[in-house]
Design a protein around this motif. Structure first.
Motif, PDB file in Angstrom:
ATOM      1  N   SER A 185      -1.120   3.356   8.026  1.00  0.00           N
ATOM      2  CA  SER A 185      -1.312   3.266   5.828  1.00  0.00           C
ATOM      3  C   SER A 185      -0.497   3.338   4.851  1.00  0.00           C
ATOM      4  O   SER A 185       0.617   2.765   4.290  1.00  0.00           O
ATOM      5  CB  SER A 185      -1.175   5.132   5.746  1.00  0.00           C
ATOM      6  OG  SER A 185       0.134   5.385   6.431  1.00  0.00           O
ATOM      7  N   LYS A 187       2.381  -0.281   4.361  1.00  0.00           N
ATOM      8  CA  LYS A 187       2.263  -0.970   3.331  1.00  0.00           C
ATOM      9  C   LYS A 187       2.670  -2.613   3.893  1.00  0.00           C
ATOM     10  O   LYS A 187       1.946  -3.460   4.008  1.00  0.00           O
ATOM     11  CB  LYS A 187       3.105  -1.081   1.879  1.00  0.00           C
ATOM     12  CG  LYS A 187       2.355  -0.377   0.920  1.00  0.00           C
ATOM     13  CD  LYS A 187       3.763   0.230   0.162  1.00  0.00           C
ATOM     14  CE  LYS A 187       3.969   1.466  -0.703  1.00  0.00           C
ATOM     15  NZ  LYS A 187       4.290   2.622   0.221  1.00  0.00           N
ATOM     16  N   ASN A 211      -3.659  10.450   6.046  1.00  0.00           N
ATOM     17  CA  ASN A 211      -3.369   9.651   5.661  1.00  0.00           C
ATOM     18  C   ASN A 211      -5.674   8.563   6.171  1.00  0.00           C
ATOM     19  O   ASN A 211      -5.376   7.343   5.834  1.00  0.00           O
ATOM     20  CB  ASN A 211      -2.931   8.807   5.976  1.00  0.00           C
ATOM     21  CG  ASN A 211      -1.347   8.957   6.034  1.00  0.00           C
ATOM     22  OD1 ASN A 211      -1.377   8.909   4.319  1.00  0.00           O
ATOM     23  ND2 ASN A 211       0.062   8.799   6.216  1.00  0.00           N
ATOM     24  N   PHE A 214      -7.668   7.590   3.245  1.00  0.00           N
ATOM     25  CA  PHE A 214      -6.936   6.494   2.300  1.00  0.00           C
ATOM     26  C   PHE A 214      -7.216   4.874   3.627  1.00  0.00           C
ATOM     27  O   PHE A 214      -7.023   4.394   2.834  1.00  0.00           O
ATOM     28  CB  PHE A 214      -5.081   6.480   2.725  1.00  0.00           C
ATOM     29  CG  PHE A 214      -4.577   5.453   1.755  1.00  0.00           C
ATOM     30  CD1 PHE A 214      -4.986   4.699   0.550  1.00  0.00           C
ATOM     31  CD2 PHE A 214      -3.302   4.916   2.587  1.00  0.00           C
ATOM     32  CE1 PHE A 214      -4.440   3.151   0.046  1.00  0.00           C
ATOM     33  CE2 PHE A 214      -2.977   3.364   2.660  1.00  0.00           C
ATOM     34  CZ  PHE A 214      -3.139   3.083   0.911  1.00  0.00           C
ATOM     35  N   TRP A 331      -6.063  -1.030  -4.473  1.00  0.00           N
ATOM     36  CA  TRP A 331      -5.188  -0.312  -3.534  1.00  0.00           C
ATOM     37  C   TRP A 331      -4.413   0.523  -3.426  1.00  0.00           C
ATOM     38  O   TRP A 331      -4.884   1.586  -2.271  1.00  0.00           O
ATOM     39  CB  TRP A 331      -4.649  -1.479  -1.987  1.00  0.00           C
ATOM     40  CG  TRP A 331      -5.604  -2.575  -1.730  1.00  0.00           C
ATOM     41  CD1 TRP A 331      -7.507  -2.425  -1.891  1.00  0.00           C
ATOM     42  CD2 TRP A 331      -5.528  -3.468  -0.577  1.00  0.00           C
ATOM     43  NE1 TRP A 331      -7.724  -3.932  -1.002  1.00  0.00           N
ATOM     44  CE2 TRP A 331      -6.456  -4.001  -0.576  1.00  0.00           C
ATOM     45  CE3 TRP A 331      -4.193  -3.505   0.442  1.00  0.00           C
ATOM     46  CZ2 TRP A 331      -7.224  -4.959   0.957  1.00  0.00           C
ATOM     47  CZ3 TRP A 331      -4.811  -4.633   2.084  1.00  0.00           C
ATOM     48  CH2 TRP A 331      -5.791  -5.658   1.963  1.00  0.00           C
ATOM     49  N   ILE A 332      -2.824   0.210  -4.538  1.00  0.00           N
ATOM     50  CA  ILE A 332      -2.905   1.656  -4.563  1.00  0.00           C
ATOM     51  C   ILE A 332      -2.768   1.977  -5.447  1.00  0.00           C
ATOM     52  O   ILE A 332      -2.250   1.842  -6.856  1.00  0.00           O
ATOM     53  CB  ILE A 332      -1.007   1.671  -3.269  1.00  0.00           C
ATOM     54  CG1 ILE A 332      -0.475   0.331  -4.595  1.00  0.00           C
ATOM     55  CG2 ILE A 332      -1.425   1.891  -2.280  1.00  0.00           C
ATOM     56  CD1 ILE A 332       1.013   0.801  -4.253  1.00  0.00           C
ATOM     57  N   ARG A 333      -2.226   3.998  -6.023  1.00  0.00           N
ATOM     58  CA  ARG A 333      -1.710   3.887  -7.220  1.00  0.00           C
ATOM     59  C   ARG A 333      -0.142   3.455  -7.938  1.00  0.00           C
ATOM     60  O   ARG A 333       0.059   4.585  -6.915  1.00  0.00           O
ATOM     61  CB  ARG A 333      -2.449   5.249  -7.484  1.00  0.00           C
ATOM     62  CG  ARG A 333      -2.124   5.422  -8.651  1.00  0.00           C
ATOM     63  CD  ARG A 333      -3.739   7.217  -8.679  1.00  0.00           C
ATOM     64  NE  ARG A 333      -3.027   7.748  -8.381  1.00  0.00           N
ATOM     65  CZ  ARG A 333      -3.321   8.510  -7.026  1.00  0.00           C
ATOM     66  NH1 ARG A 333      -4.394   8.083  -6.877  1.00  0.00           N
ATOM     67  NH2 ARG A 333      -2.615   9.615  -5.895  1.00  0.00           N
ATOM     68  N   ALA A 358      -0.872   6.801  -0.927  1.00  0.00           N
ATOM     69  CA  ALA A 358      -2.185   6.059  -1.918  1.00  0.00           C
ATOM     70  C   ALA A 358      -1.466   5.804  -2.884  1.00  0.00           C
ATOM     71  O   ALA A 358      -2.032   5.509  -3.705  1.00  0.00           O
ATOM     72  CB  ALA A 358      -3.099   7.300  -2.190  1.00  0.00           C
ATOM     73  N   GLU A 359      -0.108   6.271  -3.468  1.00  0.00           N
ATOM     74  CA  GLU A 359       1.023   5.998  -3.820  1.00  0.00           C
ATOM     75  C   GLU A 359       1.772   5.623  -4.013  1.00  0.00           C
ATOM     76  O   GLU A 359       1.946   5.254  -2.579  1.00  0.00           O
ATOM     77  CB  GLU A 359       1.146   7.920  -4.991  1.00  0.00           C
ATOM     78  CG  GLU A 359       0.340   8.195  -5.442  1.00  0.00           C
ATOM     79  CD  GLU A 359       0.975   9.215  -6.001  1.00  0.00           C
ATOM     80  OE1 GLU A 359       2.579  10.034  -5.922  1.00  0.00           O
ATOM     81  OE2 GLU A 359       0.293  10.120  -6.772  1.00  0.00           O
ATOM     82  N   GLY A 360       2.540   4.501  -4.717  1.00  0.00           N
ATOM     83  CA  GLY A 360       3.210   3.736  -4.152  1.00  0.00           C
ATOM     84  C   GLY A 360       4.538   4.274  -5.690  1.00  0.00           C
ATOM     85  O   GLY A 360       3.965   3.619  -6.622  1.00  0.00           O
TER      86      GLY A 360
END
Ligand SMILES: NC(=O)c1ccc[n+]([C@@H]2O[C@H](COP(=O)([O-])OP(=O)(O)OC[C@H]3O[C@@H](n4cnc5c(N)ncnc54)[C@H](OP(=O)(O)O)[C@@H]3O)[C@@H](O)[C@H]2O)c1
Length: 367
Positions: A185, A187, A211, A214, A331-333, A358-360
């Motif tokens: 999961s 990056k 994760n 995700f 791909w991510i929020r 799921a969050e950056g």
């Protein structure tokens, strides 16, 4: 620059603990000095790893605090030139580079070119040049203001994803037909999976229970499994372990399970460890080999293919930035947090391992 400049310092003995303190600001600039006003930066587990290896690899030395108990956790981000006595570095220019979590950073500009400059401050010699270079965005043909958040988050990581894949591909994946990826999961891991999409290798993700959904949603891996399922993975296929977790116990289980099928162990990250234990007498099979991006770049330099490699890399990287934030299927929020107080909370969650994959996280510095 103002007398209200602040910085976020990290307690070296407990990386989740931080302290906001005044940031010493110079009154008059000497010849060649530049003040960079940090605007936005990313925070991921990679920053926690910098701190975890702060003494071993020298990251604590890059931005000295004058207090042995506290260090400046380095981050990557965008800043504006707030003041300059360096010819060729204009006030107002946008730059990308390596920063402390602080309102401003004073640098001693050297090697100024159209593309950027380096900080010649002696304490920065503790790390390779790549960490000391500031890119002038106006001269970067792949720079896009709309993609700054994606770039701040992924640029420091995607270079490793990309060079790892280039190195493994060049080695014919050491005969492997399957790549098992830990901390899938992360990056850095799914950046590598993205680069491997067209290769003739099966990609198997290993991740934690929280994760898993995700990672499945990314669609970047052929199969997704929990860490508790290692012993149930099918064997009989030459396999390569791409290790982002750096967890010694997990490594032993992966090696024991795949036995002779395991052809190579490529150690890239340590999301679940703060030491690289490569000499493990209990380990069956190939010894883990730590991956350095320099390994890949040196090979291209020797072959005279470095220029072509960089051209390809920069174009592919720009396409990747667009892909991860594609509004149709991101791909991510990306979540923007404001101020150093918010950064302290993000650091704490990352250090505790409770961030949402799921969050950056992007931190904006309020002015
Ligand atoms: N060698 C190099 O040059 C290089 C370059 C770039 C990055 N890296 C390394 O690659 C790793 C990934 O960095 P990243 O920024 O891509 O990560 P990231 O996107 O922030 O993802 C972190 C992932 O690591 C796992 N994790 C994090 N903290 C944990 C904890 N306390 N306990 C258990 N699991 C935890 C989780 O994945 P799972 O649930 O899937 O395990 C989490 O989703 C870091 O160790 C970084 O330093 C190395």
């Amino acid at each position: 620059m103002s007398d209200t400049d602040r910085r976020l310092m990290t307690l070296k003995s407990s990386l989740r603990e931080t302290l906001i303190a005044p940031n010493p600001a110079p009154t008059d600039l000497a010849e060649g000095e530049v003040v960079l006003a940090l605007d936005r930066f990313s925070l991921t587990t990679n920053n926690i790893t910098y701190a975890a290896y702060g003494d071993a690899i020298g990251y604590w030395k890059v931005f000295p605090t004058g207090d042995d108990a506290y260090g400046m956790m380095p981050v990557w981000g965008f800043a504006d030139v707030a003041a300059s006595r360096a010819p060729g570095v204009e006030v107002g220019a946008r730059v990308f580079g390596y920063f402390p979590m602080a309102d401003t950073l004073l640098v001693q500009a050297e090697k100024v070119s159209r593309g950027g400059f380096a900080d010649a401050s002696p304490w920065r010699k503790a790390v390779p040049d790549i960490y000391n270079r500031y890119v002038l965005c106006a001269a970067d043909r792949h720079y896009s203001p709309a993609l700054e958040n994606a770039e701040a988050l992924f640029r420091p990581l995607f270079v490793t994803s990309y060079t790892t894949v280039d190195f493994l591909r060049d080695a014919g994946f050491f005969g492997a037909k399957r790549i098992v990826v830990s901390s899938a999961s992360s990056k850095t891991a799914y950046g590598a999976a993205h680069c491997l999409a067209a290769d003739d290798v099966e990609l198997v993700a290993l991740t934690g229970a929280r994760n898993r959904a995700f990672v499945e949603g990314l669609g970047a891996y052929g199969a997704v499994h929990g860490y508790d399922e290692v012993e149930r993975l099918p064997t009989g296929v030459p396999t390569l372990y791409l290790d982002l977790a750096g967890d010694a116990d997990l490594r032993r289980r992966v090696h024991a399970h795949f036995g002779d099928d395991l052809k190579y162990d490529c150690l890239v990250g340590s999301t679940q460890s703060d030491s690289f234990t490569m000499d493990d007498p209990a380990l069956v099979g190939p010894k883990p080999v730590f991956f350095f991006a320099a390994t890949c770049l040196d090979r291209h330099r020797e072959r005279g293919t470095l220029h072509a490699f960089y051209d390809r890399f920069l174009a592919d990287q720009a396409a990747f930035f667009e892909r991860v934030v594609d509004p149709a299927s991101p791909w991510i929020r990306i979540v923007e947090h404001h101020g150093l107080e918010a950064a302290a909370l993000v650091v704490r969650d990352l250090a505790d391992g409770v961030s949402d994959a799921a969050e950056g996280a992007i931190i904006r510095i309020a002015r």
